[in-house]
Design a protein around this motif. Structure first.
Motif, PDB file in Angstrom:
ATOM      1  N   MET A  19      38.635  11.829 113.307  1.00 31.04           N
ATOM      2  CA  MET A  19      38.676  11.472 111.886  1.00 31.04           C
ATOM      3  C   MET A  19      37.485  12.079 111.143  1.00 31.04           C
ATOM      4  N   VAL A  20      36.291  11.956 111.725  1.00 35.68           N
ATOM      5  CA  VAL A  20      35.093  12.485 111.078  1.00 35.68           C
ATOM      6  C   VAL A  20      35.164  14.004 110.983  1.00 35.68           C
ATOM      7  N   ALA A  21      35.627  14.656 112.068  1.00 38.60           N
ATOM      8  CA  ALA A  21      35.703  16.116 112.067  1.00 38.60           C
ATOM      9  C   ALA A  21      36.680  16.615 111.011  1.00 38.60           C
ATOM     10  N   VAL A  22      37.865  15.984 110.931  1.00 36.24           N
ATOM     11  CA  VAL A  22      38.875  16.412 109.959  1.00 36.24           C
ATOM     12  C   VAL A  22      38.439  16.047 108.537  1.00 36.24           C
ATOM     13  N   ALA A  23      37.868  14.852 108.371  1.00 39.10           N
ATOM     14  CA  ALA A  23      37.424  14.425 107.043  1.00 39.10           C
ATOM     15  C   ALA A  23      36.325  15.343 106.518  1.00 39.10           C
ATOM     16  N   ARG A  24      35.480  15.835 107.410  1.00 38.00           N
ATOM     17  CA  ARG A  24      34.410  16.752 106.989  1.00 38.00           C
ATOM     18  C   ARG A  24      35.011  18.018 106.391  1.00 38.00           C
ATOM     19  N   GLU A  25      35.966  18.610 107.096  1.00 41.82           N
ATOM     20  CA  GLU A  25      36.603  19.821 106.573  1.00 41.82           C
ATOM     21  C   GLU A  25      37.393  19.508 105.306  1.00 41.82           C
ATOM     22  N   GLY A  26      38.105  18.379 105.319  1.00 44.10           N
ATOM     23  CA  GLY A  26      38.903  18.017 104.154  1.00 44.10           C
ATOM     24  C   GLY A  26      38.065  17.739 102.927  1.00 44.10           C
ATOM     25  N   SER A  27      36.944  17.036 103.117  1.00 48.26           N
ATOM     26  CA  SER A  27      36.085  16.720 101.967  1.00 48.26           C
ATOM     27  C   SER A  27      35.443  17.979 101.397  1.00 48.26           C
ATOM     28  N   GLU A  28      35.059  18.905 102.276  1.00 40.61           N
ATOM     29  CA  GLU A  28      34.527  20.174 101.792  1.00 40.61           C
ATOM     30  C   GLU A  28      35.580  20.911 100.976  1.00 40.61           C
ATOM     31  N   THR A  29      36.820  20.896 101.474  1.00 43.86           N
ATOM     32  CA  THR A  29      37.907  21.558 100.753  1.00 43.86           C
ATOM     33  C   THR A  29      38.106  20.948  99.379  1.00 43.86           C
ATOM     34  N   VAL A  30      38.070  19.606  99.313  1.00 46.64           N
ATOM     35  CA  VAL A  30      38.249  18.922  98.031  1.00 46.64           C
ATOM     36  C   VAL A  30      37.163  19.332  97.039  1.00 46.64           C
ATOM     37  N   VAL A  31      35.915  19.317  97.486  1.00 50.71           N
ATOM     38  CA  VAL A  31      34.803  19.664  96.588  1.00 50.71           C
ATOM     39  C   VAL A  31      34.879  21.126  96.165  1.00 50.71           C
ATOM     40  N   PHE A  32      35.176  22.022  97.124  1.00 46.47           N
ATOM     41  CA  PHE A  32      35.269  23.441  96.794  1.00 46.47           C
ATOM     42  C   PHE A  32      36.392  23.695  95.797  1.00 46.47           C
ATOM     43  N   LEU A  33      37.539  23.068  96.052  1.00 49.69           N
ATOM     44  CA  LEU A  33      38.689  23.290  95.163  1.00 49.69           C
ATOM     45  C   LEU A  33      38.413  22.758  93.762  1.00 49.69           C
ATOM     46  N   TYR A  34      37.790  21.573  93.674  1.00 45.31           N
ATOM     47  CA  TYR A  34      37.494  21.034  92.351  1.00 45.31           C
ATOM     48  C   TYR A  34      36.530  21.959  91.615  1.00 45.31           C
ATOM     49  N   GLY A  35      35.535  22.482  92.339  1.00 45.72           N
ATOM     50  CA  GLY A  35      34.596  23.408  91.712  1.00 45.72           C
ATOM     51  C   GLY A  35      35.270  24.673  91.227  1.00 45.72           C
ATOM     52  N   SER A  36      36.394  25.050  91.878  1.00 50.33           N
ATOM     53  CA  SER A  36      37.084  26.284  91.511  1.00 50.33           C
ATOM     54  C   SER A  36      38.117  26.096  90.421  1.00 50.33           C
ATOM     55  N   VAL A  37      38.826  24.939  90.445  1.00 53.47           N
ATOM     56  CA  VAL A  37      39.965  24.782  89.530  1.00 53.47           C
ATOM     57  C   VAL A  37      39.683  23.829  88.382  1.00 53.47           C
ATOM     58  N   ALA A  38      38.468  23.278  88.304  1.00 57.16           N
ATOM     59  CA  ALA A  38      38.143  22.360  87.211  1.00 57.16           C
ATOM     60  C   ALA A  38      38.396  23.042  85.870  1.00 57.16           C
ATOM     61  N   GLY A  39      39.095  22.363  85.016  1.00 59.27           N
ATOM     62  CA  GLY A  39      39.395  22.929  83.711  1.00 59.27           C
ATOM     63  C   GLY A  39      40.731  23.651  83.628  1.00 59.27           C
ATOM     64  N   ALA A  40      41.445  23.748  84.763  1.00 58.04           N
ATOM     65  CA  ALA A  40      42.754  24.406  84.735  1.00 58.04           C
ATOM     66  C   ALA A  40      43.731  23.573  83.908  1.00 58.04           C
ATOM     67  N   ASP A  41      44.588  24.240  83.134  1.00 54.59           N
ATOM     68  CA  ASP A  41      45.558  23.504  82.321  1.00 54.59           C
ATOM     69  C   ASP A  41      46.839  23.262  83.106  1.00 54.59           C
ATOM     70  N   ALA A  42      47.751  22.493  82.516  1.00 58.24           N
ATOM     71  CA  ALA A  42      48.981  22.093  83.208  1.00 58.24           C
ATOM     72  C   ALA A  42      49.828  23.293  83.611  1.00 58.24           C
ATOM     73  N   ALA A  43      49.813  24.356  82.805  1.00 59.23           N
ATOM     74  CA  ALA A  43      50.631  25.530  83.099  1.00 59.23           C
ATOM     75  C   ALA A  43      50.152  26.265  84.352  1.00 59.23           C
ATOM     76  N   GLN A  44      48.878  26.099  84.704  1.00 63.83           N
ATOM     77  CA  GLN A  44      48.321  26.805  85.855  1.00 63.83           C
ATOM     78  C   GLN A  44      48.523  26.058  87.171  1.00 63.83           C
ATOM     79  N   TRP A  45      48.800  24.749  87.109  1.00 65.70           N
ATOM     80  CA  TRP A  45      48.878  23.956  88.336  1.00 65.70           C
ATOM     81  C   TRP A  45      49.970  24.397  89.301  1.00 65.70           C
ATOM     82  N   PRO A  46      51.187  24.773  88.855  1.00 63.80           N
ATOM     83  CA  PRO A  46      52.175  25.253  89.826  1.00 63.80           C
ATOM     84  C   PRO A  46      51.681  26.446  90.634  1.00 63.80           C
ATOM     85  N   ARG A  47      50.994  27.372  89.970  1.00 64.77           N
ATOM     86  CA  ARG A  47      50.460  28.536  90.686  1.00 64.77           C
ATOM     87  C   ARG A  47      49.366  28.122  91.659  1.00 64.77           C
ATOM     88  N   LEU A  48      48.535  27.160  91.259  1.00 65.99           N
ATOM     89  CA  LEU A  48      47.460  26.703  92.135  1.00 65.99           C
ATOM     90  C   LEU A  48      48.022  25.985  93.360  1.00 65.99           C
TER      91      LEU A  48
END
Length: 271
Positions: free
Chosen positions: A123-152
């Motif tokens: 759980m800790v090993a997977v959560a570590r990778e998953g939490s990093e992914t969440v933070v990285f993705l938010y840093g990359s897609v923050a501010g995306a509009d609704a039209a961009q979400w299907p592509r993302l």
């Protein structure tokens, strides 16, 4: 879109590596076979924790004012950049012994029939990778509009499929690419991505007036390489290239590369 695909691909491969090592060990050991269901339980729990983190981040963002959201997005981009550097540093330090460390912890859990300990380990090993992914993705897609979400979302799905394909190729025994080469290549790409996240966070702070621009722009290279299209857009997404950079952002970006290269070289020298 390119950033999303790369982040999901790279982090998913690393998670598959951890789970693959543990699964192969359990399957090969008669005493470990009862623990396989706890392994998958740990995977599910780790993914659930990552999902809760994503919901928490989105919830916090939705409660903030417009300026508050801008500050939050800038902060998350800077945190993501720092996490990328920390992750590359950690992998360079522990990459050679990762398999041995995982198998040692697993062996101890199996010898004492501590299946809940195995579940927590996974759980800790997977959560570590998953939490990093969440933070990285938010840093990359923050501010995306609704039209961009299907592509993302499509980019994320393609990244996940590419991760399974990459893991399968790497399991062939290095006929096409070894794990060492894979991590060496993706570490460089991750550091470039961290630079891009750093630049995006700093630009938000400059726009908000929190950081002085000093001189804006330092130059205009849009006629040579525009950062809004083609190759220039790719370099902007993955390396933080700007055709109209502010001096403060440029200086901090240069300091990031000097500091990161120095840190990794010192770590390599100690090893």
């Amino acid at each position: 879109m390119d950033q999303v695909m790369f982040i999901v691909w790279r982090e998913s491969v690393e998670a598959l590596l951890v789970v693959g090592i543990l699964y192969a060990w359990l399957k090969a050991s008669p005493a470990g076979k009862p623990g396989i269901k706890y392994l998958w339980g740990g995977v599910a729990a780790g993914l659930a924790l990552s999902g809760l983190l994503a919901l928490g981040i989105l919830g916090i963002s939705s409660w903030l004012s417009d300026d508050g959201q801008e500050y939050f997005q800038a902060g998350m981009a800077l945190v993501a950049a720092a996490l990328v550097v920390q992750m590359v540093y950690w992998m360079k330090k522990h990459g050679r012994t990762l398999k041995r460390e995982l198998e040692s912890g697993l062996s101890d859990a199996v010898s004492h029939a501590n299946w809940w300990g195995l579940l927590i380990l996974v759980m800790v090993a997977v959560a570590r990778e998953g939490s990093e992914t969440v933070v990285f993705l938010y840093g990359s897609v923050a501010g995306a509009d609704a039209a961009q979400w299907p592509r993302l979302i499509l980019a994320g799905a393609l990244g996940l499929l590419a991760a399974f394909a990459t893991f399968w190729l790497l399991q062939l025994g290095g006929r096409i690419m070894t794990w060492r080469r894979f991590f060496a290549l993706t570490e460089v790409l991750l550091l470039l991505l961290a630079g891009a996240l750093l630049v995006s966070g700093l630009e938000k702070l400059v726009d908000l007036g929190t950081l002085p621009s000093l001189l804006d722009p330092v130059w205009d290279s849009s006629a040579l390489l525009d950062d809004s299209q083609s190759v220039g857009k790719l370099l902007a997404d993955f390396a933080g290239y700007r055709s109209h950079p502010a001096l403060m952002v440029l200086l901090i970006w240069l300091a990031y590369w000097v500091g990161t290269v120095t840190l990794l070289r010192r770590n390599q020298a100690r090893r």
